[in-house]
Structure formats: structure tokens, C-alpha cells
Scaffold this motif. Structure first.
Motif, PDB file in Angstrom:
ATOM      1  N   PHE A  54      40.040  38.957  57.376  1.00  0.00           N
ATOM      2  CA  PHE A  54      40.362  39.003  55.957  1.00  0.00           C
ATOM      3  C   PHE A  54      39.121  38.891  55.066  1.00  0.00           C
ATOM      4  O   PHE A  54      39.232  38.906  53.840  1.00  0.00           O
ATOM      5  CB  PHE A  54      41.350  37.881  55.609  1.00  0.00           C
ATOM      6  CG  PHE A  54      42.766  38.238  55.933  1.00  0.00           C
ATOM      7  CD1 PHE A  54      43.526  39.007  55.077  1.00  0.00           C
ATOM      8  CD2 PHE A  54      43.337  37.817  57.121  1.00  0.00           C
ATOM      9  CE1 PHE A  54      44.829  39.344  55.378  1.00  0.00           C
ATOM     10  CE2 PHE A  54      44.646  38.142  57.435  1.00  0.00           C
ATOM     11  CZ  PHE A  54      45.398  38.911  56.556  1.00  0.00           C
ATOM     12  N   SER A  55      37.958  38.775  55.654  1.00  0.00           N
ATOM     13  CA  SER A  55      36.742  38.707  54.845  1.00  0.00           C
ATOM     14  C   SER A  55      36.508  39.991  54.064  1.00  0.00           C
ATOM     15  O   SER A  55      35.827  40.005  53.040  1.00  0.00           O
ATOM     16  CB  SER A  55      35.531  38.420  55.742  1.00  0.00           C
ATOM     17  OG  SER A  55      35.380  39.441  56.718  1.00  0.00           O
ATOM     18  N   ASP A  56      37.098  41.084  54.564  1.00  0.00           N
ATOM     19  CA  ASP A  56      36.934  42.378  53.892  1.00  0.00           C
ATOM     20  C   ASP A  56      38.055  42.659  52.897  1.00  0.00           C
ATOM     21  O   ASP A  56      38.077  43.720  52.277  1.00  0.00           O
ATOM     22  CB  ASP A  56      36.899  43.508  54.936  1.00  0.00           C
ATOM     23  CG  ASP A  56      35.710  43.389  55.873  1.00  0.00           C
ATOM     24  OD1 ASP A  56      34.703  42.782  55.446  1.00  0.00           O
ATOM     25  OD2 ASP A  56      35.793  43.886  56.999  1.00  0.00           O
ATOM     26  N   VAL A  57      39.003  41.728  52.748  1.00  0.00           N
ATOM     27  CA  VAL A  57      40.166  41.951  51.888  1.00  0.00           C
ATOM     28  C   VAL A  57      40.162  40.938  50.750  1.00  0.00           C
ATOM     29  O   VAL A  57      40.017  39.738  50.973  1.00  0.00           O
ATOM     30  CB  VAL A  57      41.483  41.812  52.702  1.00  0.00           C
ATOM     31  CG1 VAL A  57      42.681  42.061  51.797  1.00  0.00           C
ATOM     32  CG2 VAL A  57      41.486  42.776  53.874  1.00  0.00           C
ATOM     33  N   ASN A  58      40.314  41.427  49.545  1.00  0.00           N
ATOM     34  CA  ASN A  58      40.380  40.550  48.382  1.00  0.00           C
ATOM     35  C   ASN A  58      41.833  40.210  48.089  1.00  0.00           C
ATOM     36  O   ASN A  58      42.586  41.041  47.580  1.00  0.00           O
ATOM     37  CB  ASN A  58      39.733  41.224  47.167  1.00  0.00           C
ATOM     38  CG  ASN A  58      39.772  40.328  45.943  1.00  0.00           C
ATOM     39  OD1 ASN A  58      39.996  39.106  46.045  1.00  0.00           O
ATOM     40  ND2 ASN A  58      39.541  40.918  44.776  1.00  0.00           N
ATOM     41  N   LEU A  59      42.261  38.978  48.455  1.00  0.00           N
ATOM     42  CA  LEU A  59      43.633  38.553  48.231  1.00  0.00           C
ATOM     43  C   LEU A  59      43.803  37.747  46.942  1.00  0.00           C
ATOM     44  O   LEU A  59      44.912  37.349  46.601  1.00  0.00           O
ATOM     45  CB  LEU A  59      44.111  37.705  49.413  1.00  0.00           C
ATOM     46  CG  LEU A  59      44.278  38.430  50.756  1.00  0.00           C
ATOM     47  CD1 LEU A  59      44.642  37.431  51.841  1.00  0.00           C
ATOM     48  CD2 LEU A  59      45.331  39.520  50.663  1.00  0.00           C
ATOM     49  N   SER A  60      42.713  37.516  46.234  1.00  0.00           N
ATOM     50  CA  SER A  60      42.765  36.687  45.030  1.00  0.00           C
ATOM     51  C   SER A  60      43.734  37.265  43.997  1.00  0.00           C
ATOM     52  O   SER A  60      43.618  38.436  43.584  1.00  0.00           O
ATOM     53  CB  SER A  60      41.366  36.578  44.416  1.00  0.00           C
ATOM     54  OG  SER A  60      41.394  35.761  43.269  1.00  0.00           O
ATOM     55  N   GLY A  61      44.699  36.422  43.607  1.00  0.00           N
ATOM     56  CA  GLY A  61      45.669  36.828  42.597  1.00  0.00           C
ATOM     57  C   GLY A  61      46.752  37.767  43.094  1.00  0.00           C
ATOM     58  O   GLY A  61      47.650  38.152  42.337  1.00  0.00           O
ATOM     59  N   LYS A  62      46.735  38.125  44.369  1.00  0.00           N
ATOM     60  CA  LYS A  62      47.719  39.073  44.917  1.00  0.00           C
ATOM     61  C   LYS A  62      49.046  38.370  45.235  1.00  0.00           C
ATOM     62  O   LYS A  62      49.055  37.258  45.756  1.00  0.00           O
ATOM     63  CB  LYS A  62      47.183  39.732  46.187  1.00  0.00           C
ATOM     64  CG  LYS A  62      45.895  40.520  45.980  1.00  0.00           C
ATOM     65  CD  LYS A  62      46.124  41.753  45.124  1.00  0.00           C
ATOM     66  CE  LYS A  62      44.839  42.517  44.876  1.00  0.00           C
ATOM     67  NZ  LYS A  62      44.302  43.114  46.107  1.00  0.00           N
TER      68      LYS A  62
END
Length: 423
Positions: free
Chosen positions: A42-50
């Protein structure tokens, strides 16, 4: 021949036993889940605010709350806003409120999990398979930033195939709410057996599923495998996990049984109330029953509170008690049964005052010459087979074939009078 069945059953010697199965539970489940999630990078995925939805179904999965909460906390640490989607097709009376109630009975609440539960029967059509099967998915999940599919991999109670109960079925029938459950079941068993893969592929290709978290349990119903799977790998990996799950399945200790008494049936134990693979009865037109076990009479005493009156599967029994009958919510049971199209599973068997009366009738019909020849087993439910009560004839047949420990010896009359528990 037994002349006085009512009195004779009181004198029957029975033994409380503990079956010894291979122990395969994960020592530190939370650590194992986090380790699995780390493999997805998940280091390559921006989950912030999702806004991320997690599917939770109606099954009594061991460690369910721990598993769900661990994933929720993982997502929160990544800055996401997770929520729970009740994903159980037509269960819970095919209503949003009913499905939330089912989750509550499993310990899954907004308070216990620390996130909203967003329940709805609204769906969005994703497309159709090459065979013209429409594919629907939950509208709330569709409008989110992604869905994580969590489910146990297990043998199904209606059919045998490469994909049975698992991530693919949860992604289609579970997440597709009443609309998808009704669509798939309209094809009968063939719909379940032949269309799960094709419909799941459409769901996976839509991009709404972030990944799957598969659970496999051992014979004690303890979590033995937890596997985080990329969406594009679910189709190829799920059959391998199903093989492991099938190897772990617990069974009744003998293949020929005169009387099986089940303390409780319910949706939290099996989709059919009692596991067809355990009792050897499917009760679906044109579908053969399992070869084993062969049971002359099945007596069911009660319906679990977690079922909220849905007694689907009651038709697999020969006798039920008045206690169970009066707990049935026919609206909920009928809705679920009509959706499946397997109507006989909701047929009401003979209703008798209590287990004693059912035993009396069973003995009369069996016409055993000697009580010592009776093969009787009593279990808490079909999910938990670690402890059970067995007659002496069953115990003799088990010797040298099964690993077990005798916990107690008593007469059946003592057992019935004192309501001895089973774990």
C-alpha cells in the motif's frame, strides 16, 4: 423389540466425548493479518481521505470482529475513512434494517468496530455475463472509493464446484444484495454452480474491489489461514484455498446413525441452518444427497437467537419441538427461501412437544430390538462438532478409528432432566 420407548430412552447409556482434530489455528491472528496486508504494498496507494467499504456477511465466522477491526484500524492508519457494508444477499429479511440486525447479533456494530454501518438494498447494474446474466452491486459500495471483500472460504451447502462459499460469491450474491441473490438463485443450483465465476469477473473488472481477505478455518472453527489477495488473483487462488478448507471439514464420527439430535439450527451456523455436508441431506430437486452420513431421524430442539426467526433449513429435519416452531418468523424465512428457490428447506416437519416426545416417536418407528443397538448422537449445532453426546453403540464403532476423549458417562434420562451443556 423395545416395548416402552419413553422409559427405555431414559436408561440409555450415553457418553460426552471430545473429538480430537488437527489443531491449525494461527497463534497471533492480528499480526498475521497485518503481515498479509503488507504484502499488498500500500506504499504506492494514497488512501488518505478515501471512503473504503468492508463487506461483512451473515455467517458466524470465528474471530470475525477481530479480523474486521484489524482491517479497519489498518485503513485508518493510512488515512482512509472505512465503513461496513452488510453483504448477505437476501438474508435479514432482505431489508437494510434486518441485515444490520444480523450484524449486531454477530457482534458487529458501529460502536464495537468504530465505523459507520451503511446498509441499503439499492444496487447498480454493472453489466451482463456472456450468458446474459445481469450483474448488480451495492450502490453505496459502488459510489465509494473502493471495497474490500472479506469472507470465509468454505464448502457450500447446496452444490459442489470450483467456487463455492468464498470471495467470489461474496462479491456477487453477497455484495449484490437481494437483487443479485434473486437473479442467481433464479437459475437454481446451476446458477450457483455455473455463474459465480463469470459474474465475479465482471465485478472484479469494474474496479470497485480493492482486494480480498480470505479466511479458512480448521476443524475446531478456528482461523487457520488468512490471505490477502489482489483482485486480479482471486479467481486463480480461491480454488486452492477451498481445497484446504475441504480437508479441514469436521464430520460426525460414524456414517450410519439412527437418531441425530441437534440442539440449535440457525443462519449463524450455516446458510441452511444446519450444514448439509454434516447431516448428509441437501433436499434440492434433482440434486443427489451426499453418500455419507446416512441418518434415519433428525430431531431439532431450538432456533438460535442470531437467526432472528429465520428457520430456513428446518425442512431438513424429521421432527422439531414446539419451542422451535414458535420462534419462526415466517416472513423472514419465506423471503430468504423464495429467493433461493429451494422451497422444501422451509417445509415444516412434524412438530412435537419436546425432544423426549420426538425420541419416543423415533424409537417406535425404528423398531429396534435392543436399546443397546441404538446409534444416537446429540450435538450443539452443525458448526461445532468438537464435543457431543454419543450412545454406547456409536462409541464402540469409533474405537480404533477416531481420536476422542470421554469426558463423562451418564444416562440419557439424566441428560434430559439436567440440560447438560455442549461447548
Amino acid at each position: 423389540m423395545i416395548e416402552s420407548p419413553y422409559q427405555e430412552i431414559n436408561d440409555l447409556k450415553i457418553y460426552k466425548i471430545k473429538n480430537i482434530f488437527p489443531e491449525k489455528s494461527i497463534p497471533n491472528l492480528k499480526e498475521e493479518i497485518l503481515s498479509e496486508l503488507a504484502t499488498l504494498n500500500f506504499s504506492d496507494v494514497n488512501l488518505s481521505g478515501k471512503r473504503i467499504g468492508l463487506t461483512v456477511g451473515s455467517r458466524g465466522i470465528h474471530n470475525l470482529k477481530l479480523i474486521v477491526v484489524t482491517v479497519i484500524n489498518f485503513l485508518k492508519e493510512k488515512g482512509a475513512n472505512p465503513f461496513i457494508i452488510p453483504s448477505m444477499g437476501s438474508h435479514g429479511g432482505a431489508t437494510a434494517e434486518g441485515q444490520t440486525e444480523v450484524l449486531e447479533s454477530l457482534g458487529i456494530t458501529e460502536v464495537s468496530c468504530g465505523v459507520p454501518i451503511l446498509s441499503s438494498m439499492e444496487v447498480v447494474k454493472l453489466g451482463e455475463t456472456k450468458n446474459g446474466v445481469p450483474v448488480y452491486t451495492d450502490k453505496i459500495g459502488y459510489e465509494s472509493d473502493g471495497v474490500i471483500v472479506i469472507n470465509r472460504i468454505k464448502k457450500h451447502t447446496d452444490f459442489t464446484a470450483i467456487y463455492e462459499s468464498g470471495l467470489s460469491k461474496m462479491s456477487t450474491i453477497g455484495l449484490g444484495n437481494h437483487a443479485m441473490a434473486r437473479t442467481m438463485h433464479s437459475f437454481g443450483v446451476e446458477g450457483l454452480r455455473n455463474h459465480i465465476r463469470d459474474t465475479a469477473e465482471i465485478v472484479f473488472d469494474s474496479g470497485i474491489i480493492l482486494f480480498g481477505l480470505a479466511i479458512v478455518e480448521d476443524a475446531y472453527d478456528h482461523t487457520s489461514v488468512v490471505k490477502a489477495i489482489h483482485t486480479h488473483e482471486i479467481i486463480s487462488m480461491e480454488p486452492k484455498l477451498l481445497e484446504i478448507a475441504n480437508d479441514n471439514l469436521p464430520k460426525l464420527p460414524v456414517d450410519e446413525i439412527d437418531i441425530l439430535v441437534i440442539n440449535e439450527i440457525g443462519k449463524n451456523f450455516s446458510g441452511t441452518g444446519m450444514d448439509t455436508n454434516v447431516i448428509g441431506r441437501i433436499n434440492i430437486k434433482n440434486q443427489p444427497d451426499p453418500v455419507r452420513p446416512e441418518i434415519e431421524f433428525i430431531i431439532v430442539d431450538d432456533l438460535s437467537e442470531s437467526s432472528h426467526g429465520n428457520a430456513l433449513g428446518v425442512g431438513l429435519a424429521d421432527f422439531v419441538t414446539e419451542k422451535l416452531f414458535h420462534k419462526i418468523n415466517f416472513k423472514k424465512m419465506n423471503e430468504n427461501t423464495i429467493t433461493t428457490t429451494f422451497l422444501k428447506r422451509a417445509y415444516i416437519p412434524m412438530v412435537l412437544k419436546d425432544v423426549r416426545e420426538a425420541l419416543k416417536i423415533s424409537l417406535q418407528l425404528l423398531k429396534k430390538k435392543e436399546l443397546a443397538d441404538l446409534k444416537l448422537i446429540q450435538i450443539a449445532n452443525t458448526l461445532n462438532l468438537e464435543e457431543m453426546y454419543v450412545s454406547e453403540k456409536v462409541l464402540l464403532e469409533m474405537q480404533g478409528k477416531k481420536q476422542y476423549e470421554i469426558l463423562e458417562q451418564l444416562t440419557y434420562g439424566e441428560f434430559l432432566d439436567n440440560s447438560y451443556p455442549l461447548d
